[in-house]
Write an enzyme that holds these catalytic residues in place. Structure first.
Site, PDB file in Angstrom:
ATOM      1  N   HIS A 172      -8.235  -4.998  -0.254  1.00 35.02           N
ATOM      2  CA  HIS A 172      -6.925  -4.367  -0.085  1.00 35.02           C
ATOM      3  C   HIS A 172      -6.176  -4.952   1.109  1.00 35.02           C
ATOM      4  CE1 HIS A 172      -3.830  -1.392  -0.527  1.00 35.02           C
ATOM      5  NE2 HIS A 172      -4.060  -0.862   0.654  1.00 35.02           N
ATOM      6  N   ASP A 173      -6.880  -5.307   2.149  1.00 27.69           N
ATOM      7  CA  ASP A 173      -6.246  -5.868   3.346  1.00 27.69           C
ATOM      8  C   ASP A 173      -5.569  -7.207   3.101  1.00 27.69           C
ATOM      9  OD1 ASP A 173      -6.540  -3.891   5.186  1.00 27.69           O
ATOM     10  OD2 ASP A 173      -8.190  -4.813   6.289  1.00 27.69           O
ATOM     11  N   ASP A 221      -9.023  -6.333  -4.649  1.00 26.76           N
ATOM     12  CA  ASP A 221      -8.581  -5.040  -4.113  1.00 26.76           C
ATOM     13  C   ASP A 221      -9.066  -3.933  -5.041  1.00 26.76           C
ATOM     14  OD1 ASP A 221      -7.286  -2.809  -3.122  1.00 26.76           O
ATOM     15  OD2 ASP A 221      -5.269  -3.657  -3.251  1.00 26.76           O
ATOM     16  N   ARG A 268     -11.762   6.377  10.227  1.00 23.83           N
ATOM     17  CA  ARG A 268     -11.338   4.985  10.217  1.00 23.83           C
ATOM     18  C   ARG A 268     -12.425   4.071   9.668  1.00 23.83           C
ATOM     19  NH1 ARG A 268      -6.995   1.805   9.556  1.00 23.83           N
ATOM     20  NH2 ARG A 268      -7.119  -0.126  10.759  1.00 23.83           N
ATOM     21  N   SER A 328       0.838  -1.195   0.000  1.00 25.73           N
ATOM     22  CA  SER A 328       0.000   0.000   0.000  1.00 25.73           C
ATOM     23  C   SER A 328       0.881   1.256   0.000  1.00 25.73           C
ATOM     24  CB  SER A 328      -0.949  -0.048   1.205  1.00 25.73           C
ATOM     25  OG  SER A 328      -1.927   0.949   1.131  1.00 25.73           O
TER      26      SER A 328
END
Length: 385
Positions: free
Chosen positions: A355-356, A322, A227, A157
């Protein structure tokens, strides 16, 4: 913490602090007269100092990438699944360094630190920092540790952007670059997500224009919302659907604004937990660093031209679900490297995590990392101090 430390763990680690008194000129035009970087190391540096790997962290990461700080710890470092004896980033072969970047809130100089010139916390007056500034400070840390050339620099990232910048700014100081789930610059949509996050923080009445600590306050609502928004973008639709679906807390609708769907409870928990470990000013700084990164701007938008400076070999990894940094963004880098005549390998990994995924021990992903870094290790002198 388990009763017995696993054989593939780096075990209990102690963070170290490097103090720098040589001024650091920043991209924004300001200068830090002095600063400190907190970091951890795993493994042993060999006699030729040729087996070092630098880990560059993402937006909310820090220096604690692997192992434990105490036997009472309930969680390992954020990339413990990849770093350790026999793991993809093998500490039996490599000397691994992980640091908290400038502007961070985990021990490196940042908004919560004391400004030596005023004796007060920096807070809102801490200067904007960029990926370029981070890489410059990381190079100074390498100098301090006696490392002229890294065997590899690895990041996912925002961390991947730092790796890319290393290959351009210090092309002779790394032999290989591993860029995971990243991009050569943010898309307009990603800049928009970051701005919504920043506005959520800035509009919190407890933000006090960034000077909330002096006002005995914390903008928990704004930071929590930022968040929550970010967390949604890190997950895929399929992953969220599989995890929560339309599961409800009650048997029927309550017709109010309390928590009814399990995904609502999850997001609120993630937001609240984040506010207890992260600083709002740091969050804003990190998002601006993301926004500003665009190395091709140096060459009139020609990414291959700026990457022609690189001398290392590359591994790029993307993940199918992602959508924050889609495979197409990694492929932009791959295509530019091919055009520039560079040595590059690329893997697109099937993964449901979005994405994680770059944080998960997905077997094919770990195998790709391991194969690439084993080849790097085999090219090094193995004599250990």
């Amino acid at each position: 913490m388990p009763d017995v430390i696993p054989a593939d763990s780096v075990g209990i680690v102690t963070p170290q602090i490097a103090q720098f008194d040589t001024p650091l000129a920043l991209s924004c035009g300001q200068t830090l007269s002095s600063y400190q970087l907190i970091y951890e190391t795993y493994g042993t540096l060999n006699q030729s100092a040729s087996n070092a790997i630098l880990i560059c962290h993402a937006l909310s990461g820090d220096h604690h990438a692997a192992g434990y700080h105490a036997m009472s710890d309930t969680k390992t470092g954020w990339w413990d699944t990849a770093i350790g004896p026999g793991k993809a980033i093998d500490t039996d072969k490599f000397f691994v360094i992980a640091l908290n970047n400038l502007g961070g809130c985990c021990g490196s100089t940042g908004p919560t630190s004391i400004n030596p010139e005023t004796g007060q916390r920096w807070e809102a007056s801490f200067p904007i920092v960029t990926v370029e500034d981070w890489v410059e400070s990381q190079a100074r840390l390498a100098d301090l540790l006696g490392i002229q050339t890294f065997a590899a620099i690895v990041g996912g990232s925002l961390g991947g952007m730092q790796v890319l910048e290393w290959s351009i700014r210090f092309p002779t100081r790394l032999k290989s670059a591993v860029i995971v789930a990243s991009a050569p610059k943010l898309s307009t949509q990603n800049i928009a997500f970051n701005e919504v996050a920043r506005q959520s923080i800035r509009r919190d009445p407890d933000f006090f224009d960034g000077n909330y600590i002096d006002n005995n306050s914390v903008p928990t609502n704004g930071l929590g919302l930022a968040r929550m928004l970010g967390h949604i973008t890190y997950l895929s639709d399929d992953a969220m659907g599989a995890k929560f679906g339309r599961q409800m807390r009650h048997d029927s609708y309550q017709y109010n604004y309390g928590i009814e769907f399990e995904v609502e409870s999850y997001l609120r928990y993630q937001g609240e937990a984040f506010t207890k470990r992260f600083d709002a000013n740091t969050y804003m700084l990190m998002t601006k660093a993301l926004d500003y990164f665009d190395p091709a701007s140096q060459t009139n938008g020609d990414l291959s031209a700026v990457l022609s400076r690189a001398q290392c070999e590359f591994l790029l990894v993307s993940f199918t679900t992602d959508w924050r940094f889609s495979p197409e963004r990694s492929e932009e880098i791959v295509n530019a490297l091919v055009k520039a005549g560079k040595q590059v390998s690329y893997a697109k990994i099937e993964a449901a995590e979005g994405h994680d995924a770059f944080l998960f021990p997905i077997p094919r992903y770990m195998a790709v990392l391991n194969t690439f870094l084993t080849r790097v290790a085999n090219s090094l002198t193995t004599e250990v101090k």
